[in-house]
Design an enzyme around this catalytic site. Structure first.
Site, mmCIF file in Angstrom:
data_model
loop_
_atom_site.group_PDB
_atom_site.id
_atom_site.type_symbol
_atom_site.label_atom_id
_atom_site.label_comp_id
_atom_site.label_asym_id
_atom_site.label_seq_id
_atom_site.Cartn_x
_atom_site.Cartn_y
_atom_site.Cartn_z
ATOM 1 N N LYS A 77 0.847 -1.213 0.000
ATOM 2 C CA LYS A 77 0.000 0.000 0.000
ATOM 3 C C LYS A 77 0.881 1.262 0.000
ATOM 4 O O LYS A 77 0.669 2.173 -0.793
ATOM 5 C CB LYS A 77 -0.932 0.011 1.227
ATOM 6 C CG LYS A 77 -1.906 -1.165 1.245
ATOM 7 C CD LYS A 77 -2.891 -1.097 2.382
ATOM 8 C CE LYS A 77 -2.310 -1.523 3.706
ATOM 9 N NZ LYS A 77 -2.012 -2.949 3.819
ATOM 10 N N THR A 78 1.886 1.283 0.881
ATOM 11 C CA THR A 78 2.782 2.448 0.953
ATOM 12 C C THR A 78 3.567 2.581 -0.348
ATOM 13 O O THR A 78 3.778 3.685 -0.853
ATOM 14 C CB THR A 78 3.756 2.280 2.140
ATOM 15 O OG1 THR A 78 2.999 1.929 3.290
ATOM 16 C CG2 THR A 78 4.536 3.546 2.410
ATOM 17 N N ASP A 122 -1.219 6.528 6.926
ATOM 18 C CA ASP A 122 -1.252 5.090 7.163
ATOM 19 C C ASP A 122 -2.162 4.818 8.360
ATOM 20 O O ASP A 122 -2.367 5.711 9.193
ATOM 21 C CB ASP A 122 0.179 4.611 7.460
ATOM 22 C CG ASP A 122 0.330 3.118 7.234
ATOM 23 O OD1 ASP A 122 -0.604 2.490 6.717
ATOM 24 O OD2 ASP A 122 1.399 2.577 7.574
ATOM 25 N N THR A 171 -5.635 -1.542 7.164
ATOM 26 C CA THR A 171 -5.791 -2.991 7.144
ATOM 27 C C THR A 171 -7.222 -3.341 7.549
ATOM 28 O O THR A 171 -7.610 -4.496 7.514
ATOM 29 C CB THR A 171 -4.815 -3.644 8.151
ATOM 30 O OG1 THR A 171 -4.946 -2.940 9.396
ATOM 31 C CG2 THR A 171 -3.391 -3.571 7.669
ATOM 32 N N ARG A 231 6.532 -8.218 1.484
ATOM 33 C CA ARG A 231 7.352 -7.838 2.635
ATOM 34 C C ARG A 231 7.961 -9.072 3.291
ATOM 35 O O ARG A 231 9.138 -9.095 3.647
ATOM 36 C CB ARG A 231 6.520 -7.050 3.651
ATOM 37 C CG ARG A 231 7.359 -6.530 4.809
ATOM 38 C CD ARG A 231 6.522 -5.836 5.846
ATOM 39 N NE ARG A 231 5.963 -4.601 5.350
ATOM 40 C CZ ARG A 231 4.952 -3.957 5.917
ATOM 41 N NH1 ARG A 231 4.365 -4.454 6.996
ATOM 42 N NH2 ARG A 231 4.511 -2.829 5.411
#
Ligand code: ADE
Length: 350
Positions: A77-78, A122, A171, A231
């Site tokens: 997302k980032t 975020d 999330t 990740r």
């Protein structure tokens, strides 16, 4: 900004083109983070939609409309927000829901924006209600309403903000109020888990950047344990690299397997805590259903950790089901644990 400062954000803090979360992962993410669309693997539908949105906004000579990305942690997302900032040649201001404690924090962030900035928030589901309400007019009409004074003599003044794009990430979409959700006029996008082929591509790209050599079997062995998440794939690649480096070898399947065994990660990427969670439902709660709070208490774990870090992958694997009465273990999970599926549950399925 120095790395040592990134661990805990000051209330209301904004970082220019830097992350606010945990130091080590940030460093890892930033080295391996794609900086061009072509390097961003997967999420094809989102990419296509974003490309259209961005080129239409560019033609109109206006910042793109506000965007919301949601999905489990670690799916990029980032990274998408960074790519959008790069594509629109704008500055990215980076903050998070819990870092904005007071209305004044948000007011200061908004009034310090330059025209065309991307404001990335975020964990946007963690903004409190009063702060959310300040965001509404800012997102809708680019104005900041400030209330001066109290009671009958209170007045509102309006400050005009520079045009900007808010990108929210969460999330937990369900925790976002619907007035806030509806103000993401550019779209609400759900990031999906990656498939094995995509993860293999990500691993090979990362290996190249890190200057490590690994063969196809090792890449696939890492991908299988990656929880379909870039990740985690990058994290495991680095652990396999460390292990192979100490052994003075290249990374092959055996090296990777040995490294992961030592870390307590099994062949489908489950760690000791995941296994304990499954075993607890099987042994203490007869396979469920068990409520989240009861399960958390029994594991001495936070509900949030279970929901955010363990469950998404266990649900994706089909090991766990969420029912209105709680979490239930599936036959597949019993099989993975090497346990017999209880007879009473078999009957229920018939
Ligand atoms: N790192 C995080 N997400 C990625 C992606 N989708 N492609 C390549 N590298 C990534």
């Amino acid at each position: 900004m120095s790395r040592n400062n990134t661990k805990k954000p000051k209330p209301g803090s904004v970082h220019i083109d830097d992350d606010i979360s945990n130091g080590d992962f940030d460093f890892l993410d930033q080295t391996l983070r794609p900086s061009k669309w072509d390097e961003y693997i997967g999420q094809e539908n989102i990419k296509q939609n974003l490309k259209i949105l961005l080129s239409a906004a560019k033609e109109r000579n206006h910042p793109p409309e506000h965007l919301l990305f949601y999905g489990p942690p670690g799916l990029g997302k980032t990274t998408l927000a960074h790519l959008i900032a790069k594509e629109t040649a704008s500055q990215m201001r980076n903050t998070s829901g819990p870092a904005i404690e007071k209305v004044g924090d948000l007011a200061s962030i908004l009034t310090n924006l330059s025209p065309g900035d991307i404001l990335f928030i975020d964990e946007i589901h963690r903004l409190n209600k009063t702060i959310e309400e300040v965001l509404y007019p800012a997102m809708e009409s680019g104005s900041l309403d400030i209330i001066l004074g109290k009671g009958p003599s209170a007045r509102t003044i309006q400050l005009e903000l520079p045009p900007f794009t808010l990108i929210g990430a969460t999330t937990k979409l369900a925790m976002l109020s619907s007035p806030l959700r509806s103000r993401f006029s550019g779209g609400v996008f759900r990031l999906e888990f990656y498939n094995e082929e995509e993860i293999v591509k990500i691993i090979k790209r990362s290996a190249k950047i890190l200057g490590v050599s690994l063969d196809d079997t090792a890449a696939s062995s890492i991908a299988k344990r990656s929880r379909f998440t870039p990740r985690t794939a990058n994290y495991l690649l680095k652990r396999a690299r460390d292990y192979a480096q100490v052994q003075k070898k290249d990374i092959d399947e055996r090296m990777a397997s040995e490294a992961f065994e030592l870390l307590g990660i099994d062949y489908i990427g489950l760690n000791a805590s995941d296994i304990k969670l499954l075993q607890t439902i099987a042994s203490k709660f007869k396979g469920g259903p068990v409520g989240l709070n009861t399960l958390a208490a029994s594991l001495a774990e936070e509900e949030n950790t279970i929901e955010e870090f363990h469950e998404p992958y266990l649900l994706q694997l089909g090991f766990l089901e969420r029912t209105p009465r709680g979490r239930t273990l599936t036959e597949r999970a019993y099989k993975h644990l090497g346990l017999d599926f209880p007879e009473d549950k078999q009957k229920k399925l018939l």
